[in-house]
Design a protein around this motif. Structure first.
Motif, short mmCIF file in Angstrom:
data_model
loop_
_atom_site.label_atom_id
_atom_site.label_comp_id
_atom_site.label_asym_id
_atom_site.label_seq_id
_atom_site.Cartn_x
_atom_site.Cartn_y
_atom_site.Cartn_z
N GLU A 7 -7.43 8.83 -3.78
CA GLU A 7 -8.63 8.17 -4.28
C GLU A 7 -8.29 7.00 -5.20
O GLU A 7 -8.98 5.98 -5.22
N GLN A 8 -7.22 7.13 -5.96
CA GLN A 8 -6.85 6.08 -6.92
C GLN A 8 -6.32 4.82 -6.24
O GLN A 8 -6.34 3.74 -6.83
N VAL A 9 -5.84 4.95 -5.01
CA VAL A 9 -5.20 3.82 -4.33
C VAL A 9 -6.00 3.30 -3.14
O VAL A 9 -6.02 2.10 -2.87
N LYS A 10 -6.66 4.20 -2.44
CA LYS A 10 -7.35 3.84 -1.20
C LYS A 10 -8.40 2.75 -1.42
O LYS A 10 -9.16 2.78 -2.37
N THR A 11 -8.40 1.76 -0.51
CA THR A 11 -9.40 0.70 -0.55
C THR A 11 -10.74 1.22 -0.06
O THR A 11 -10.81 1.87 0.99
N LYS A 12 -11.80 0.94 -0.81
CA LYS A 12 -13.12 1.44 -0.45
C LYS A 12 -14.08 0.29 -0.19
O LYS A 12 -13.98 -0.76 -0.84
N SER A 13 -14.98 0.51 0.73
CA SER A 13 -16.00 -0.49 1.01
C SER A 13 -17.02 -0.51 -0.12
O SER A 13 -17.09 0.41 -0.94
N VAL A 14 -17.82 -1.55 -0.15
CA VAL A 14 -18.88 -1.66 -1.17
C VAL A 14 -19.85 -0.49 -1.05
O VAL A 14 -20.28 0.09 -2.05
N VAL A 15 -20.16 -0.10 0.19
CA VAL A 15 -21.09 1.01 0.43
C VAL A 15 -20.51 2.32 -0.11
O VAL A 15 -21.20 3.09 -0.79
N GLU A 16 -19.23 2.58 0.20
CA GLU A 16 -18.60 3.82 -0.27
C GLU A 16 -18.56 3.87 -1.78
O GLU A 16 -18.82 4.92 -2.39
N LYS A 17 -18.26 2.74 -2.42
CA LYS A 17 -18.23 2.69 -3.88
C LYS A 17 -19.61 3.02 -4.45
O LYS A 17 -19.73 3.77 -5.42
N LEU A 33 0.83 -1.21 0.00
CA LEU A 33 0.00 0.00 0.00
C LEU A 33 0.86 1.25 0.00
O LEU A 33 0.60 2.20 -0.75
N GLN A 34 1.94 1.24 0.83
CA GLN A 34 2.84 2.39 0.89
C GLN A 34 3.47 2.66 -0.47
O GLN A 34 3.55 3.80 -0.93
N GLN A 35 3.90 1.60 -1.12
CA GLN A 35 4.56 1.75 -2.42
C GLN A 35 3.58 2.28 -3.47
O GLN A 35 3.91 3.18 -4.25
N ARG A 36 2.36 1.73 -3.47
CA ARG A 36 1.35 2.18 -4.43
C ARG A 36 0.96 3.63 -4.18
O ARG A 36 0.75 4.41 -5.12
N MET A 37 0.85 3.99 -2.88
CA MET A 37 0.48 5.37 -2.56
C MET A 37 1.58 6.34 -2.98
O MET A 37 1.31 7.41 -3.52
N GLN A 38 2.84 5.94 -2.75
CA GLN A 38 3.95 6.81 -3.16
C GLN A 38 3.95 7.00 -4.68
O GLN A 38 4.13 8.13 -5.17
N GLU A 39 3.72 5.92 -5.41
CA GLU A 39 3.70 6.01 -6.87
C GLU A 39 2.55 6.91 -7.33
O GLU A 39 2.69 7.68 -8.28
#
Length: 440
Positions: A106-116, A6-12
């Motif tokens: 927003e592009q990386v953060k994991t979202k719940s089904v409800v949030e989506k 997650l850290q690597q994806r967020m940094q990218e």
């Protein structure tokens, strides 16, 4: 530091989306600190200041900061009021950086089904299609007119919801059916296209009607392009910038005409995002020229009313009684569009009122789009500070230039039990009543 996936994806994502040159503009001088509401309310916690947030953005981009709840909270807690920009001697484009940061997250953060589901229905539904917005507001109208609202309040059903939701329900404007426009008889000297807005044309349609009537009384021919959509500001402030720019392109196409002199809007938040279409779409070859024309014609309602000579008309109306009126700035109208004096001159010339400046009128009231829904505790603290100045001044009217600010100030007045002593009103409603009530 352990580098997780997650850290690597967020940094990218920060590298891909957050402009390093804009980050380097910050000199860390601290001039922004006294202008930042969240910095002040959190007892000067640096992580909740513009300077601190820019340091976090750079740290995320460089891989020196670990992505965790405290970093996310810092960005979420930002109002996006952009009061730091006028205070910055280096001209840091904080608004751009904040939008880019929220896109990166927003592009990386994991979202719940409800949030989506909520995001899709909001950004791809209600705020992407004005017909769907109108349909949603009709449900609110049914709730108000059918007696359901009365029953709901009487049985205490709203007590099951968080306090801020109950407060917002209490200040919803009464939604009336749209009235047919009368054909004005005055000769026309100016032609404008009216950006009606999504909330303004549904929840606040009476304000839009009065906007049109005021303009027509000043010799304006008002056109309303039917293809227009929500300005896209909510998308842009929520990490959904590309969807916001989808709306922007629709609006630019709808208003791309030589048949009018100005494009006028009456909502400060919308006006700021509309005025930045040119910046957002300058690299789009199909829209660069169109957005330049669009931006040159964009004007706020108070600026246009001053330009059309409404001040002189207000001065002609003689009224002896004098009640106090004050003004709460729309952050984006003041900090982005630099509209400060125009609404004040109109209020100073309003018959039957004495204008007095509100303490810290330029500081955010805590509405900030949907901030008061997403961050109700911080919004409450900011509003409480605002209400201290209001109570000290004791105005009969608190005038605003944005629907969110209007509802937030109404919540503050209601929370303090001052409904019988004062009222929050949109500047168009105030000016309309000042003219027509005093002429009858």
């Amino acid at each position: 530091m352990v580098v997780t996936e997650l850290q690597q994806r967020m940094q990218e994502s920060f590298k891909d989306n957050v402009d390093e040159e804009y980050l380097m503009d910050c000199m860390r001088c601290g001039f922004c600190l006294p202008a930042c509401p969240t910095y002040l309310v959190t007892n000067k916690d640096e992580i909740h200041s513009p300077r601190g947030r820019i340091a976090l953005m750079k740290g995320m981009r460089d891989g020196d900061v670990v992505w965790d709840g405290s970093v996310e909270e810092s960005f979420d807690m930002c109002l996006g009021c952009r009061a730091c920009e006028p205070a910055c001697p280096a001209g840091v484009q904080y608004g751009v950086l904040l939008e880019e940061t929220r896109v990166a997250i927003e592009q990386v953060k994991t979202k719940s089904v409800v949030e989506k589901a909520v995001r899709k229905s909001t950004f791809d539904g209600v705020f992407a299609d004005q017909k769907k917005m109108a349909g949603a507001v009709k449900l609110v109208q049914f709730y108000q007119k059918s007696g359901l609202q009365t029953v709901t309040r009487k049985i205490g059903f709203l007590n099951l919801f968080p306090p801020f939701m109950k407060e917002m329900e209490a200040v919803l404007p009464a939604i009336e059916s749209k009235k047919k426009r009368a054909t004005p008889s005055e000769p026309k000297t100016t032609t404008v296209a009216f950006f009606t807005g999504c909330l303004m044309d549904t929840l606040f349609q009476e304000t839009n009607r009065k906007t049109i009537e005021l303009l027509e009384s000043l010799g304006v021919d008002v056109m309303i392009p039917k293809e227009q959509q929500c300005c896209g500001a909510l998308h842009g402030h929520s990490g959904e910038l590309e969807k916001g720019l989808r709306n922007a392109r629709t609006n630019v196409d709808a208003f791309d005409s030589d048949s009018f002199d100005f494009i006028v809007n009456n909502a400060g938040g919308c006006g700021a995002f509309l005025s930045e279409y040119e910046k957002h779409l300058q690299s789009d070859t199909a829209y660069a020229e169109k957005t330049t024309r669009f931006s040159r014609k964009m004007i706020d309602i108070s600026s246009l009313l001053v330009k059309l000579g409404l001040n002189e008309r207000l001065k002609e109306i003689q009224v002896e009684s004098k009640a106090i009126v004050t003004y709460q700035d729309s952050c984006h109208l003041r900090n982005v569009n630099k509209v400060f004096l125009e609404p004040r001159t109109l209020l100073q010339d309003a018959p039957g009122f004495e204008y007095k400046e509100l303490i810290d009128a330029g500081s955010c009231c805590g509405s900030a789009g949907i901030y008061n829904i997403l961050q109700p505790e911080m919004a409450k603290k900011i509003l409480d500070l605002k209400m201290k100045g209001v109570k000290e001044l004791q105005p009969a009217k608190v005038v605003t230039s944005n629907p969110g600010c209007l509802m937030q100030m109404q919540v503050g007045i209601q929370r303090e039990g001052l409904e019988k002593e004062m009222q929050a009103v949109h500047i168009v409603d105030f000016l309309y009543d000042a003219i027509y009530k005093n002429q009858n």
